[in-house]
Design a protein around this motif. Structure first.
Motif, short mmCIF file in Angstrom:
data_model
loop_
_atom_site.label_atom_id
_atom_site.label_comp_id
_atom_site.label_asym_id
_atom_site.label_seq_id
_atom_site.Cartn_x
_atom_site.Cartn_y
_atom_site.Cartn_z
N GLY A 16 0.80 -1.21 0.00
CA GLY A 16 0.00 0.00 0.00
C GLY A 16 0.83 1.26 0.00
N ASP A 17 0.16 2.36 -0.34
CA ASP A 17 0.84 3.64 -0.41
C ASP A 17 0.27 4.67 0.57
N SER A 18 -0.43 4.19 1.58
CA SER A 18 -0.92 5.11 2.60
C SER A 18 -0.81 4.46 3.98
N LYS A 19 -0.81 5.31 4.99
CA LYS A 19 -0.72 4.77 6.35
C LYS A 19 -1.94 3.91 6.68
N PHE A 20 -3.05 4.17 6.01
CA PHE A 20 -4.25 3.37 6.24
C PHE A 20 -4.09 1.95 5.69
N ASP A 21 -3.43 1.82 4.54
CA ASP A 21 -3.14 0.50 3.96
C ASP A 21 -2.25 -0.30 4.92
N ILE A 22 -1.21 0.35 5.41
CA ILE A 22 -0.27 -0.33 6.30
C ILE A 22 -0.96 -0.71 7.61
N ALA A 23 -1.76 0.18 8.15
CA ALA A 23 -2.49 -0.11 9.39
C ALA A 23 -3.46 -1.26 9.19
N ALA A 24 -4.14 -1.30 8.06
CA ALA A 24 -5.08 -2.40 7.78
C ALA A 24 -4.35 -3.73 7.73
N GLY A 25 -3.21 -3.75 7.08
CA GLY A 25 -2.42 -4.98 7.02
C GLY A 25 -1.94 -5.42 8.38
N ARG A 26 -1.42 -4.48 9.15
CA ARG A 26 -0.95 -4.82 10.50
C ARG A 26 -2.10 -5.34 11.37
N ASN A 27 -3.24 -4.69 11.28
CA ASN A 27 -4.41 -5.12 12.06
C ASN A 27 -4.89 -6.50 11.64
N THR A 32 3.31 -6.38 5.59
CA THR A 32 3.02 -5.12 4.93
C THR A 32 4.21 -4.66 4.09
N VAL A 33 3.89 -4.12 2.92
CA VAL A 33 4.90 -3.57 2.02
C VAL A 33 4.47 -2.14 1.66
N ALA A 34 5.29 -1.18 2.01
CA ALA A 34 5.01 0.20 1.64
C ALA A 34 5.57 0.47 0.25
N VAL A 35 4.75 1.02 -0.61
CA VAL A 35 5.21 1.45 -1.92
C VAL A 35 5.27 2.98 -1.87
N THR A 36 6.48 3.50 -1.75
CA THR A 36 6.65 4.92 -1.47
C THR A 36 6.54 5.80 -2.72
N TYR A 37 6.28 5.21 -3.86
CA TYR A 37 6.11 5.99 -5.09
C TYR A 37 4.64 6.37 -5.31
N LYS A 42 7.63 8.28 2.32
CA LYS A 42 8.14 7.28 3.24
C LYS A 42 7.88 7.54 4.72
N PRO A 43 8.02 8.75 5.24
CA PRO A 43 7.76 8.95 6.68
C PRO A 43 6.36 8.53 7.12
N TYR A 44 5.41 8.59 6.22
CA TYR A 44 4.04 8.19 6.56
C TYR A 44 3.87 6.67 6.55
N ALA A 48 5.55 -0.05 8.05
CA ALA A 48 5.49 -1.22 7.16
C ALA A 48 6.70 -2.13 7.42
N ALA A 49 6.50 -3.42 7.24
CA ALA A 49 7.59 -4.38 7.43
C ALA A 49 8.64 -4.27 6.33
N HIS A 50 8.22 -3.87 5.14
CA HIS A 50 9.10 -3.75 3.98
C HIS A 50 8.70 -2.51 3.21
N ALA A 51 9.62 -2.02 2.37
CA ALA A 51 9.30 -0.85 1.56
C ALA A 51 10.05 -0.90 0.24
#
Length: 70
Positions: A16-27, A32-37, A42-44, A48-51
């Motif tokens: 995901g590319d938002s903090k909500f995506d990452i939070a949903a995955g963690r929950n 979780t994989v952050a796609v920072t593009y 990235k700070p948001y 995520a476990a990976h980026a």
């Protein structure tokens, strides 16, 4: 997300590319994989476990994650 018979959170992930995506995955207990593009920088996405910063690098990230499941 995974669903159906035999689906387990340990074998699923969310990219995901938002903090909500990452939070949903963690929950949900999935990797979780952050796609920072995408939507956020990235700070948001720090929880995520990976980026990855490039779409072209996503397959390599997925390979690293899946190799830990084998």
């Amino acid at each position: 997300m995974a669903s159906g018979p035999g689906a387990v959170p340990e074998e699923a992930l969310i990219a995901g590319d938002s903090k909500f995506d990452i939070a949903a995955g963690r929950n949900a207990g999935v990797t979780t994989v952050a796609v920072t593009y995408g939507y956020r920088e990235k700070p948001y996405l720090a929880e995520a476990a990976h980026a990855t910063a490039e779409f072209r690098d996503l397959p390599a990230v997925l390979d690293r994650i899946s190799s830990k499941l084998i």
